[in-house]
Enzyme design. Structure first.
Site, PDB file in Angstrom:
ATOM      1  N   HIS A   1       4.146   1.512  -8.090  1.00  0.00           N
ATOM      2  CA  HIS A   1       3.124   0.606  -7.960  1.00  0.00           C
ATOM      3  C   HIS A   1       2.279   0.626  -9.061  1.00  0.00           C
ATOM      4  O   HIS A   1       1.706  -0.526  -9.721  1.00  0.00           O
ATOM      5  CB  HIS A   1       2.281   0.677  -6.635  1.00  0.00           C
ATOM      6  CG  HIS A   1       3.092   0.600  -5.227  1.00  0.00           C
ATOM      7  ND1 HIS A   1       3.175   1.472  -4.576  1.00  0.00           N
ATOM      8  CD2 HIS A   1       3.445  -0.388  -4.900  1.00  0.00           C
ATOM      9  CE1 HIS A   1       3.880   1.376  -3.612  1.00  0.00           C
ATOM     10  NE2 HIS A   1       4.203   0.083  -3.527  1.00  0.00           N
TER      11      HIS A   1
ATOM     12  N   GLY B   1       0.772  -1.132  -0.065  1.00  0.00           N
ATOM     13  CA  GLY B   1      -0.068   0.025  -0.096  1.00  0.00           C
ATOM     14  C   GLY B   1       0.632   1.433  -0.025  1.00  0.00           C
ATOM     15  O   GLY B   1       2.206   1.225  -0.174  1.00  0.00           O
TER      16      GLY B   1
HETATM   17  P1  AMP Z   1       5.794  -2.304  -1.650  1.00  0.00           P
HETATM   18  O1  AMP Z   1       4.910  -1.846  -1.538  1.00  0.00           O
HETATM   19  O2  AMP Z   1       7.154  -1.513  -1.307  1.00  0.00           O
HETATM   20  O3  AMP Z   1       5.870  -3.677  -0.992  1.00  0.00           O
HETATM   21  O4  AMP Z   1       6.017  -2.829  -3.300  1.00  0.00           O
HETATM   22  C1  AMP Z   1       5.304  -3.617  -3.714  1.00  0.00           C
HETATM   23  C2  AMP Z   1       5.707  -3.871  -5.268  1.00  0.00           C
HETATM   24  O5  AMP Z   1       5.908  -2.608  -6.024  1.00  0.00           O
HETATM   25  C3  AMP Z   1       7.099  -4.617  -5.209  1.00  0.00           C
HETATM   26  O6  AMP Z   1       7.148  -5.558  -6.236  1.00  0.00           O
HETATM   27  C4  AMP Z   1       8.047  -3.371  -5.426  1.00  0.00           C
HETATM   28  O7  AMP Z   1       9.332  -3.880  -6.105  1.00  0.00           O
HETATM   29  C5  AMP Z   1       7.381  -2.660  -6.280  1.00  0.00           C
HETATM   30  N1  AMP Z   1       7.944  -1.116  -6.369  1.00  0.00           N
HETATM   31  C6  AMP Z   1       8.172  -0.460  -5.283  1.00  0.00           C
HETATM   32  N2  AMP Z   1       8.480   0.668  -5.609  1.00  0.00           N
HETATM   33  C7  AMP Z   1       8.756   0.798  -6.958  1.00  0.00           C
HETATM   34  C8  AMP Z   1       9.406   1.511  -7.778  1.00  0.00           C
HETATM   35  N3  AMP Z   1      10.019   2.712  -7.655  1.00  0.00           N
HETATM   36  N4  AMP Z   1       9.394   1.048  -9.445  1.00  0.00           N
HETATM   37  C9  AMP Z   1       9.021  -0.067  -9.886  1.00  0.00           C
HETATM   38  N5  AMP Z   1       8.294  -1.001  -8.620  1.00  0.00           N
HETATM   39  C10 AMP Z   1       8.498  -0.555  -7.489  1.00  0.00           C
END
Ligand code: AMP
Length: 282
Positions: A36, A30
């Site tokens: 995301h 989230g």
């Molecule tokens: P998180 O909510 O931080 O657990 O991220 C959820 C998903 O979004 C994970 O697969 C992350 O690697 C991806 N994600 C987070 N930040 C980025 C970004 N800046 N660029 C691409 N994917 C991202």
């Protein structure tokens, strides 16, 4: 978009979507940003329906980490996902994911060791465990993850292969390139914790990484390039560096020198009490 927070209605919703065509899953914690949403758009390009999970997974946070203050904004996130054409939002409470008596842990050796695995003991067990549960709950045809969390992507691919998971299969784990702010900083929910000064200084991270990669490509030794990167971060406003290392992009083994196989530069560093990670291809 349907929102569910219990396993039984999730199974009913998933069965209906899967009957209609391929289903993609985008797992998140989230506090959604463009990174995301880029995963969501890529998922929509690849599948008939997209399911997004929002779950701040307590098992992947260490005792002294930021679980308590991790940003939670389900209503705003839900509106963003609705606008992106997401079919299903899976948003369980911790007691639904880990009910009383829960006792199972998944631990992936090898790629979990070192880097964030060393700096955050138990973190990747928590990630592997929750992602395996999410895969079994949603049984997606494919799942999308950001390259921003490069080691996490390697852990999930290894786990999916090793456990012979069928939905998704290991070759249906899709990595999506990191989405960055205009000044190069990788988007992250944790960037919201940065003061204006720290936010400005944080742009020194991708800049110093690009300089280190250029130096390595010019023939500087990897150790020298890593040491210079470390100094640039400490000089650029970061208070400490957990790691700044060139690794084999697939196995994550340490590299003495650049060779024929793809390499990756991976960094974790702290600024104003916030831990930022980034990685780039070499
Ligand atoms: P998180 O909510 O931080 O657990 O991220 C959820 C998903 O979004 C994970 O697969 C992350 O690697 C991806 N994600 C987070 N930040 C980025 C970004 N800046 N660029 C691409 N994917 C991202």
């Amino acid at each position: 978009m349907q929102t569910v927070n219990r396993v039984d209605p999730l199974r009913t919703a998933v069965a209906a979507l899967r009957a209609d065509g391929p289903l993609a899953l985008v797992p998140t914690m989230g506090a959604l940003h463009e990174g995301h949403l880029t995963l969501v758009r890529e998922a929509r390009n690849r599948a008939a329906h997209v399911a997004v999970s929002i779950f701040v997974n307590p098992r992947q946070f260490g005792a002294n980490e930021d679980l308590g203050k991790y940003p939670r904004q389900l209503a705003a996130d839900s509106a963003l996902l609705e606008a992106e054409g997401v079919s299903l939002l899976w948003a369980p409470e911790a007691a639904v994911m880990y009910p009383a008596g829960y006792a199972t842990n998944i631990s992936v050796a090898g790629v979990s060791a070192g880097l964030c695995g060393a700096a955050r003991p138990g973190h990747f067990d928590g990630v592997a465990t929750v992602v395996c549960k999410l895969f079994n709950q949603v049984q997606p045809d494919l799942a999308l993850f950001g390259e921003k969390d490069w080691q996490q992507l390697a852990v999930i691919r290894r786990m999916t292969r090793d456990l012979d998971l069928a939905a998704p299969q290991a070759d249906a784990i899709v990595g999506v390139p990191t989405v960055r702010e205009a000044d190069g900083l990788a988007m992250s929910s944790r960037n919201a914790f940065l003061s204006p000064d720290d936010r400005a200084n944080a742009a020194s991270l991708p800049k110093a990484m690009r300089a280190a990669i250029a130096a390595a490509k010019r023939g500087s030794s990897l150790t020298e390039a890593e040491t210079a990167l470390n100094s640039a971060l400490l000089g650029g406003g970061f208070s400490s560096v957990d790691y700044a290392e060139f690794r084999d992009a697939a196995s994550l083994e340490r590299l003495e020198r650049l060779g024929d196989r793809p390499a990756r530069l991976l960094v974790a560093a702290r600024i104003g009490g916030t831990r930022l990670i980034d990685n780039m291809p070499v």
